[in-house]
Scaffold this active site. Structure first.
Site, mmCIF file in Angstrom:
data_model
loop_
_atom_site.group_PDB
_atom_site.id
_atom_site.type_symbol
_atom_site.label_atom_id
_atom_site.label_comp_id
_atom_site.label_asym_id
_atom_site.label_seq_id
_atom_site.Cartn_x
_atom_site.Cartn_y
_atom_site.Cartn_z
ATOM 1 N N HIS A 387 0.818 -1.208 0.000
ATOM 2 C CA HIS A 387 0.000 0.000 0.000
ATOM 3 C C HIS A 387 0.856 1.264 0.000
ATOM 4 C CE1 HIS A 387 -3.810 1.903 0.104
ATOM 5 N NE2 HIS A 387 -4.452 0.939 0.745
ATOM 6 N N ASP A 391 -2.472 2.171 -4.294
ATOM 7 C CA ASP A 391 -3.686 2.093 -3.489
ATOM 8 C C ASP A 391 -4.590 0.965 -3.988
ATOM 9 O OD1 ASP A 391 -2.846 4.296 -1.988
ATOM 10 O OD2 ASP A 391 -3.671 5.686 -3.467
#
Length: 414
Positions: A387, A391
């Site tokens: 992450h 995203d």
């Protein structure tokens, strides 16, 4: 003069080697080229050959002890030969002295297959883990049947032999049997060395140093499997090989990575490295752990060439002949647990990669197609991503594109 047996350097990145098993004991006769020990490094396990004829005079490094490459781990010489004090004094856990004569014989690490010679022609081909298990169970090596490469005895072969022996020894329990005697619980403690030590370190670091998240989806691969069968009719005749579902998944993954370059990235020193090429890692399970050989520049290969390279690297991994350069530098990896009946799972990133694809077991499932219920073949997919690099939305877009390639395989030809 006694000949030094050195810890070999198996790859430029090797920092430490471990003696996982000594095949010979002090006083045993050895022949040049005969396998005298098993050596394991970070990702490779290999046999160590004797550098000279003679007797194993001394073992300096015990089993499961790790030392840097170039360290003296033993001596070979004439029977009853004394090792000079000044020679023995040089045994340190450092690399070999730079003024060593280049022509002096040193031990060399070969592949896991034992090299045949008159002295070891009858030597049993057996992995170090299987040898330990067989010795602990008191099984004669000669009685075991190997199912591994070149007839090598594996851990599973020994476990089967133990189970068969126990089954033969089983007797019926009589009603007047004596009261059960309490058995003290035993706990086996195994040293963490070689490949397992590296896996433990890298996986812990991966989870601690990255922000990992896993998303899942299902792909209808009915048409892909039908295409695979048609392609294999040609490849078997003209190329003497079969395409596997893994080969086609790998091809679809490479194409999807080229369209979503942010997934083909790495987080290194507070910078995101986005790669224009695809070095595809394919996880291979071994007795002693997991290794990930790398297909370099996979985007430049056809389906046939990609299949050949995946099969060749997997065979090398199982035979223990991979070099360090063949297990480094991947930009994205695929791990497949479908053979074990697993659906979805959470793959752990292979650092510093930003993504890894987990492939599950295909299942025949009833699916509504319009107003009809049809039997379709469904493939579970699990994507773990970092992450810090991307995203959820771009990761989901990559998985969507991959699913499109798998469900509509003609897209891979456009």
């Amino acid at each position: 003069m006694a000949v030094e047996v050195l810890m070999p350097k198996m790859g430029m990145a090797m920092k430490e080697g471990t003696v996982s098993h000594w095949n010979k004991q002090v006083g045993d006769l050895v022949s040049k080229g005969e396998v005298i020990a098993s050596i394991s490094s970070e990702k490779i396990e290999a046999d160590l050959e004797a550098p000279a004829n003679g007797v194993l005079l001394k073992i300096v490094v015990s089993e499961w002890e790790g030392v840097p490459p170039g360290t003296v781990i033993g001596y070979i010489g004439h029977p009853n030969e004394q090792i000079a004090e000044e020679t023995a004094a040089t045994v340190t856990f450092e690399t070999a002295a730079p003024d060593k004569k280049p022509e002096e014989p040193v031990a060399s690490a070969k592949s896991a297959t034992i090299v045949a010679s008159p002295a070891n022609a009858k030597e049993v081909k057996i992995s170090p883990v299987a040898r330990k298990l067989a010795e602990a169970a008191g099984l004669p090596m000669e009685s075991l049947i190997g199912t591994g490469p070149v007839g090598r005895i594996t851990k599973e072969d020994v476990e089967k032999a133990i189970a068969d022996r126990e089954a033969k020894q089983a007797v019926a329990v009589e009603d007047d049997r004596p009261p059960a005697v309490a058995v003290e619980e035993t706990i086996e403690q195994l040293p963490v060395t070689g490949m397992r030590k590296v896996i433990a370190s890298r996986m812990m670091a991966s989870l601690q140093e990255s922000a990992q998240l896993t998303i899942t989806t299902r792909a209808d691969v009915t048409d892909l499997i039908a295409l695979q069968k048609k392609m294999n009719e040609v490849t078997q005749k003209e190329h003497d090989m079969k395409l596997t579902l893994t080969d086609l998944i790998a091809r679809a993954t490479v194409l999807a990575l080229q369209r979503h370059k942010q997934v083909n990235s790495a987080y290194i020193d507070d910078r995101i490295h986005r790669y224009g090429h695809v070095h595809l890692g394919i996880a291979v399970a071994l007795e002693q752990g997991l290794v990930v050989p790398v297909v370099r520049y996979a985007e430049s290969t056809s389906v046939l060439e990609l299949s050949r390279r995946i099969k060749a690297l997997a065979a090398q991994a199982r035979e223990g002949t991979l070099g360090m350069e063949e297990v480094q530098g991947s930009t994205f990896s695929i791990t497949n647990l479908g053979a074990y009946g697993i659906d979805f799972f959470t793959p752990v990133l292979n650092p510093p990669e930003a993504g890894i694809l987990g492939v599950g077991a295909v299942q025949e499932t009833p699916v509504f197609i319009g107003e009809e219920v049809q039997r379709r073949i469904i493939l579970p997919l699990s994507l773990t991503f970092d992450h810090r690099v991307l995203d959820g939305a771009p990761a989901a877009e990559f998985l969507h594109t991959l699913r499109k390639y798998l469900e509509e395989p003609y897209r891979m030809l456009l």
